[in-house]
Design an enzyme around this catalytic site. Structure first.
Site, PDB file in Angstrom:
ATOM      1  N   GLU A 102       1.235  -5.647  23.303  1.00 38.18           N
ATOM      2  CA  GLU A 102       1.944  -4.508  23.628  1.00 38.18           C
ATOM      3  C   GLU A 102       1.261  -3.414  24.573  1.00 38.18           C
ATOM      4  OE1 GLU A 102       2.868  -3.074  19.547  1.00 38.18           O
ATOM      5  OE2 GLU A 102       1.791  -1.266  20.087  1.00 38.18           O
ATOM      6  N   HIS A 109       6.772   1.094  19.426  1.00 35.77           N
ATOM      7  CA  HIS A 109       5.741   1.493  18.470  1.00 35.77           C
ATOM      8  C   HIS A 109       5.758   2.998  18.120  1.00 35.77           C
ATOM      9  CE1 HIS A 109       1.374   0.343  17.084  1.00 35.77           C
ATOM     10  NE2 HIS A 109       1.738   1.224  16.400  1.00 35.77           N
ATOM     11  N   ILE A 110       6.875   3.451  17.575  1.00 36.67           N
ATOM     12  CA  ILE A 110       7.028   4.898  17.191  1.00 36.67           C
ATOM     13  C   ILE A 110       7.331   5.135  15.605  1.00 36.67           C
ATOM     14  CG2 ILE A 110       8.361   5.161  19.278  1.00 36.67           C
ATOM     15  CD1 ILE A 110      11.050   4.980  17.686  1.00 36.67           C
ATOM     16  N   GLY A 167       0.850  -1.035   0.055  1.00 36.64           N
ATOM     17  CA  GLY A 167      -0.112  -0.041   0.038  1.00 36.64           C
ATOM     18  C   GLY A 167       0.965   1.282  -0.117  1.00 36.64           C
ATOM     19  N   ARG A 168       0.501   2.186   0.609  1.00 42.32           N
ATOM     20  CA  ARG A 168       1.035   3.562   0.603  1.00 42.32           C
ATOM     21  C   ARG A 168       2.607   3.462   1.171  1.00 42.32           C
ATOM     22  NH1 ARG A 168      -3.767   4.934   2.141  1.00 42.32           N
ATOM     23  NH2 ARG A 168      -3.143   4.757   3.827  1.00 42.32           N
ATOM     24  N   ARG A 186       1.835  -3.761  12.957  1.00 45.63           N
ATOM     25  CA  ARG A 186       1.072  -4.278  13.800  1.00 45.63           C
ATOM     26  C   ARG A 186       1.287  -5.446  14.664  1.00 45.63           C
ATOM     27  NH1 ARG A 186      -0.536  -0.036  14.166  1.00 45.63           N
ATOM     28  NH2 ARG A 186      -2.762   0.687  14.386  1.00 45.63           N
TER      29      ARG A 186
END
Ligand code: DGY
Length: 323
Positions: free
Chosen positions: A269, A287-288, A157-158, A240
């Site tokens: 998480e 998760h940054i 995707g993008r 994810r």
């Protein structure tokens, strides 16, 4: 006098976002940023027309059924697996997300993880800090090359395409697997070749996951998939938690089934599988992916714009469940 819509902002956002919302709505904001429990969230949603939330808020069927007035849920994230979208549609709740504004920052982080795992950046940085560097040696802390290697991108995707664009400067060969093949001119521009999932795993030196999480992608990378990868391969998950079976990955990293992993996201998480913390061949970030000042501001403002448009009866720019 027509009363303003009442909205809840479940986590801390930038002041300009609160100011913008306050021009249009009555705002209750959790600027202390202490996450609400499901019960607290449900109670605060009583009498609210809209919710601006983040991926840490779970909106399942049972919760949604108690929010009888809610018309809009504006998620400050591109992923929205924290929301039961089918239940929202059934209740006539519009759900929006924040695509586009975070593509480049997320692609940068995926690249950072790829470079750090390949060149063992965090492993050797820790050793320097512990005073364990006694001098230069020829065969010291040898890594692997990113340049001219083969990168397999799962999910084109993008963000997948933004990652592929970055490979051009590294002379990488790019394979990709996606539900739908991208347009031939995009493949040409990115120098990316479509292949099957199995083929990609077998041929790639690096595999980057960029698919959204769903029941279809749950544990997409499991013990069987890891066993298909090259023993020297490196896995990057910046999409994810849950797309990877973390227990299977820990085992694969311990047993040398693959060389290393770079992970920004995890199952359950912020809890981590304890095995990751014992391993040298894994680079961990919390998760940054989208966490730059510019991007996080843009995401929050995008969520606010979506929310106000939906409350005003307009088509919100990023509407995930047109109903
Ligand atoms: C997203 O937008 O889905 C990101 O994971 C949030 O940082």
């Amino acid at each position: 006098m027509i009363s303003k819509p009442r909205v809840l902002v479940s986590r801390q956002v930038f002041d300009e976002v609160i100011d913008y919302l306050a021009e249009h709505c009555e705002v209750e904001a959790n600027q202390d940023d202490i996450p609400f429990s499901v019960e607290q969230l449900t109670q605060r949603l009583e009498g609210k027309d809209a919710l601006m939330c983040s991926l840490t808020d779970r909106l399942d069927t049972a919760t949604l059924q108690r929010c009888t007035r809610l018309k809009v849920i504006s998620n400050i994230a591109v992923g929205y697996n924290n929301i039961d979208v089918a239940a929202c549609s059934a209740q006539g709740i519009k759900v929006t997300n924040t695509p586009g504004v975070l593509d480049d920052s997320t692609a940068d982080l995926a690249f950072a993880l790829m470079l750090s795992t390949a060149r063992r950046v965090t492993e050797v940085e820790a050793l320097i800090r512990q005073g364990q560097w006694t001098g230069w040696r020829l065969q010291q802390w040898l890594g692997v090359d990113v340049h001219h290697a083969t990168l397999g991108i799962i999910g084109m995707g993008r963000i997948g395409q933004a990652i592929a664009r970055r490979t051009l400067g590294f002379d990488m060969n790019v394979l990709y697997h996606n539900r739908n093949r991208v347009a031939p001119e995009i493949e040409r521009k990115l120098g990316a070749a479509h292949c099957s999932f199995e083929d990609l795993l077998k041929r790639s030196d690096f595999v980057i996951l960029q698919v959204p999480y769903s029941s279809h992608t749950h544990h997409l990378i499991n013990a069987k998939a890891l066993a298909m990868m090259k023993p020297g391969a490196i896995l990057i998950n910046s999409t994810r938690g849950g797309v990877v079976d973390d227990a299977a990955l820990v085992h694969a990293l311990e047993a040398g089934v693959i060389r290393a992993a770079g992970l920004d996201v995890f199952e359950n998480e912020p809890k981590l599988h304890p095995g990751f913390l014992k391993l040298q061949n894994v680079v961990l970030t919390p998760h940054i992916g989208s966490s730059t000042e510019t991007t996080r501001r843009a995401m929050a403002m995008c969520a606010a714009t979506n929310m106000i448009a939906a409350l005003n009866g307009q088509v919100p720019p990023n509407w995930v469940n047109p109903i």
